[in-house]
Write a protein that holds these residues in place. Structure first.
Motif, PDB file in Angstrom:
ATOM      1  N   HIS A 181       0.804  -1.231   0.000  1.00 56.18           N
ATOM      2  CA  HIS A 181       0.000   0.000   0.000  1.00 56.18           C
ATOM      3  C   HIS A 181       0.837   1.281   0.000  1.00 56.18           C
ATOM      4  CE1 HIS A 181      -3.395  -2.596   0.870  1.00 56.18           C
ATOM      5  NE2 HIS A 181      -2.658  -3.149   1.813  1.00 56.18           N
ATOM      6  N   GLN A 182       2.141   1.121  -0.133  1.00 56.31           N
ATOM      7  CA  GLN A 182       3.023   2.295   0.015  1.00 56.31           C
ATOM      8  C   GLN A 182       2.699   3.402  -0.990  1.00 56.31           C
ATOM      9  OE1 GLN A 182       7.027   1.170   0.612  1.00 56.31           O
ATOM     10  NE2 GLN A 182       7.790   3.263   0.716  1.00 56.31           N
ATOM     11  N   GLU A 217       7.523  15.378   6.564  1.00 59.13           N
ATOM     12  CA  GLU A 217       8.338  14.344   7.208  1.00 59.13           C
ATOM     13  C   GLU A 217       7.815  12.952   6.831  1.00 59.13           C
ATOM     14  OE1 GLU A 217       8.883  15.533  11.374  1.00 59.13           O
ATOM     15  OE2 GLU A 217       8.769  13.394  11.852  1.00 59.13           O
ATOM     16  N   VAL A 218       6.503  12.777   6.855  1.00 57.18           N
ATOM     17  CA  VAL A 218       5.917  11.473   6.518  1.00 57.18           C
ATOM     18  C   VAL A 218       6.187  11.153   5.049  1.00 57.18           C
ATOM     19  CG1 VAL A 218       3.783  10.131   6.359  1.00 57.18           C
ATOM     20  CG2 VAL A 218       4.076  11.768   8.208  1.00 57.18           C
ATOM     21  N   LEU A 219       5.982  12.154   4.192  1.00 57.88           N
ATOM     22  CA  LEU A 219       6.202  11.907   2.761  1.00 57.88           C
ATOM     23  C   LEU A 219       7.670  11.552   2.499  1.00 57.88           C
ATOM     24  CD1 LEU A 219       3.973  14.613   1.048  1.00 57.88           C
ATOM     25  CD2 LEU A 219       3.745  12.114   0.861  1.00 57.88           C
ATOM     26  N   LYS A 276       8.872   8.092   0.836  1.00 52.72           N
ATOM     27  CA  LYS A 276       9.525   8.102  -0.477  1.00 52.72           C
ATOM     28  C   LYS A 276      10.944   7.545  -0.430  1.00 52.72           C
ATOM     29  CE  LYS A 276       6.805  11.789  -2.530  1.00 52.72           C
ATOM     30  NZ  LYS A 276       6.767  13.204  -2.877  1.00 52.72           N
ATOM     31  N   ASN A 277      11.553   7.608   0.757  1.00 54.69           N
ATOM     32  CA  ASN A 277      12.957   7.176   0.841  1.00 54.69           C
ATOM     33  C   ASN A 277      13.159   5.801   1.461  1.00 54.69           C
ATOM     34  OD1 ASN A 277      13.963   9.548  -0.316  1.00 54.69           O
ATOM     35  ND2 ASN A 277      13.614  10.626   1.614  1.00 54.69           N
ATOM     36  N   ASN A 278      12.094   5.167   1.861  1.00 57.54           N
ATOM     37  CA  ASN A 278      12.232   3.838   2.481  1.00 57.54           C
ATOM     38  C   ASN A 278      11.242   2.865   1.870  1.00 57.54           C
ATOM     39  OD1 ASN A 278      14.026   4.301   5.035  1.00 57.54           O
ATOM     40  ND2 ASN A 278      12.581   6.000   4.974  1.00 57.54           N
TER      41      ASN A 278
END
Ligand code: MSP
Length: 538
Positions: A189-190, A212-214, A218-220
């Motif tokens: 669901h990412q 911060e959440v985005l 996006k990076n993990n």
């Protein structure tokens, strides 16, 4: 006979329909539920007061509200705390829950329910959800081998190692474990979640928390979430309904409180999805309008929770409102170092409204804050005692002294200023901008205090030729006090009532619609003035 029966059925169906169509969605606001492994502190108090002020504001603005707070009673932290006191975990929770409930009362929270996650109504709901999700194929069982920190209740990864290959002592004892567990398929669901957050800027607020959440998403690559703990390692939790050798991971249990309690009250949306033997819907709560939480638990609320809801086919909450953390004197609040603020002691010494005022006026919802006793005293003295308190006391005392407490003819010199403050406050409350709303309200306090100094009613009173002018000034001041009582009510509910009582008004100052100029009637007799915030010689 047949016709009568049909008639009855028709009426019943009609009544059911009407009941449903007149049911309107309530403004549903929640707080984080606190771990019961100690006594409440400033951070807990702050969050609950923020939510309470939002709840009271919405009620004042005419919305129907449901405000939920409560306790997170399962998991390793609580089990260990109970063990340390050689108590059975349930007994331990029951004893502490009484203290936390008393604390909610002390803060005069207007919560509509108080959840404890050890209650059957919550546990049964969690199990029902787990069964549904398991049946729908959202979970799988797998073994995991890794380094486990019991203290942090988590498996560590290679990233957690220090350059010399060891783990930081803050993780406590770290042991290698091979463990079977149940996993929830988050990864799939990412991309959906990234798109949802991008399309819905209000979903996580303030904006920097949303970014911060985005950034994280996006990076993990999201790893699947382990939703169980083997009973051999932890037994203080809700048993998995499909495998008695496991209990539910505490976060999966805790997050569900936001819907289990809505279901317990008969929420239409949740019942339609989550309950097989459907009860009659009684209320519309879900989706929540605001989840108020601290910055440390953002990932759980903005990543895991939306995906859990999506798997349950439930709509997502409208907003996650993230506040910062309080420090004291520039250092972390900590029981062990003794760097604490005891909210109960402050309230006992200075009054609840002074405490509520300081935390909301000092700290906007978002950044971190710093409590200092000197800062607290300074605000008490300048804004409460010399600001609002002085205004109300001198306005009403003069009305009493010069006009025998009888409200003179209407006058509207401060009406435009009061209307501007009320309009601004209304708009800010609708955006949950509590600090800015207080600033706006205090602009009226300051204006009215200046008005006293400029018009000098004590001088006017000495000159019989100025009698009409004195009437005007006294009306403007008394009416400003009344409007202020309505504006401050969500923040300082006790003070608002005191101002109304001193004005001789028997209604409650809890309707924003009353904050319009000119409602104080000429000829009305006010009550007894008395200081709202006694000056303290410190
Ligand atoms: N039990 C979890 C939350 C589950 S919500 C489904 C938890 N509990 S907690 O007791 O550790 O924290 C409860 C709330 O208090 C969190 O929102 C947290 O951010 C907040 N605070 C704890 N210490 C704080 C400060 N020093 N300052 C401000 N808020 C702080 O996490």
């Amino acid at each position: 006979m047949r016709t009568r029966m049909n008639g009855k059925i028709a009426i019943a169906a009609f009544v059911g329909q009407t009941a449903r169509s007149i049911m309107s969605k309530r403004f549903y606001i929640t707080t984080a539920i606190d771990y019961v492994n100690g006594q409440p502190h400033l951070g807990h108090a702050y969050e609950k007061i923020v939510a309470d002020v939002i709840a009271r504001s919405r009620r004042s603005l005419g919305q129907e509200v449901f405000f939920l707070t409560g306790l997170d009673e399962h998991g390793q932290k609580v089990q260990q705390a109970a063990q340390a006191e050689k108590k059975d975990p349930q007994e331990y929770c029951d004893a502490l829950a009484a203290d936390w409930l008393a604390f909610a009362k002390k803060l005069e929270l207007t919560n509509d329910d108080f959840v404890r996650t050890t209650e059957p109504r919550h546990k049964e709901f969690v199990q029902a959800i787990l069964s549904k999700l398991n049946d729908a194929g959202h979970f799988y069982k797998a073994s995991y081998k890794g380094f486990y920190s019991a203290k942090e209740e988590t498996f560590l990864t290679e990233k957690d190692r220090r350059p010399d290959g060891t783990f930081d002592p803050s993780y406590g004892e770290v042991v290698e474990l091979l463990e079977e567990n149940y996993y929830f398929k988050l990864g799939a669901h990412q991309q959906w979640l990234i798109e949802f957050i991008e399309k819905n800027p209000a979903f996580v607020q303030p904006d920097y928390r949303r970014n911060e959440v985005l950034g994280f998403l996006k990076n993990n690559t999201l790893e699947d979430l382990c939703i169980s703990r083997p009973v051999t390692r932890l037994n203080w939790g809700i048993p998995l309904p499909f495998d008695k050798d496991f209990v539910t991971y505490v976060w999966f249990d805790a997050l569900v409180n936001y819907i289990s309690i809505a279901a317990a009250h008969g929420d239409e949306t949740i019942l339609a999805k989550a309950e097989s033997g459907r009860r009659k819907a009684e209320i519309e709560l879900w989706p929540a309008d605001v989840h108020v939480i601290g910055k440390d638990i953002l990932k759980f609320h903005a990543v895991y929770w939306p995906i859990m809801l999506k798997a349950m086919e439930l709509p997502l909450p409208k907003q996650i409102l993230v506040h910062g953390w309080w420090q004291k004197d520039g250092a972390k609040i900590s029981k062990s170092t003794g760097n604490i603020v005891d909210p109960v002691a402050v309230i006992d010494e200075w009054g609840l409204d002074a405490f509520r005022f300081y935390v909301l006026r000092e700290l906007d919802i978002g950044p971190d804050g710093n409590w200092t006793d000197a800062g607290f005293r300074a605000r008490y003295s300048a804004e409460l005692a010399n600001g609002l308190g002085n205004l109300v006391n001198r306005s009403l005392s003069m009305l009493k002294r010069y006009r025998n407490g009888i409200v003179p003819a209407k006058s509207d010199e401060l009406a435009a200023f009061a209307a501007k403050a009320a309009d601004e406050t209304r708009a800010l409350l609708k955006q949950n901008q509590l600090q800015a709303a207080l600033q706006s309200i205090w602009s009226l306090v300051t204006r009215a205090n200046q008005y006293v100094d400029q018009t000098a009613p004590f001088k006017l009173a000495k000159d019989p030729a100025q009698s009409k002018r004195l009437d005007e000034v006294l009306y403007n001041l008394a009416e400003t006090c009344r409007v202020l009582a309505v504006l401050i009510q969500p923040f300082l509910p006790g003070t608002a009532v005191k101002i109304y009582t001193q004005l001789g008004l028997t209604e409650s100052p809890d309707k924003f619609s009353e904050a319009v100029w000119g409602k104080l009637e000429p000829g009305h007799k006010i009550g007894e003035p008395s200081p709202l915030f006694p000056r303290k010689d410190v």
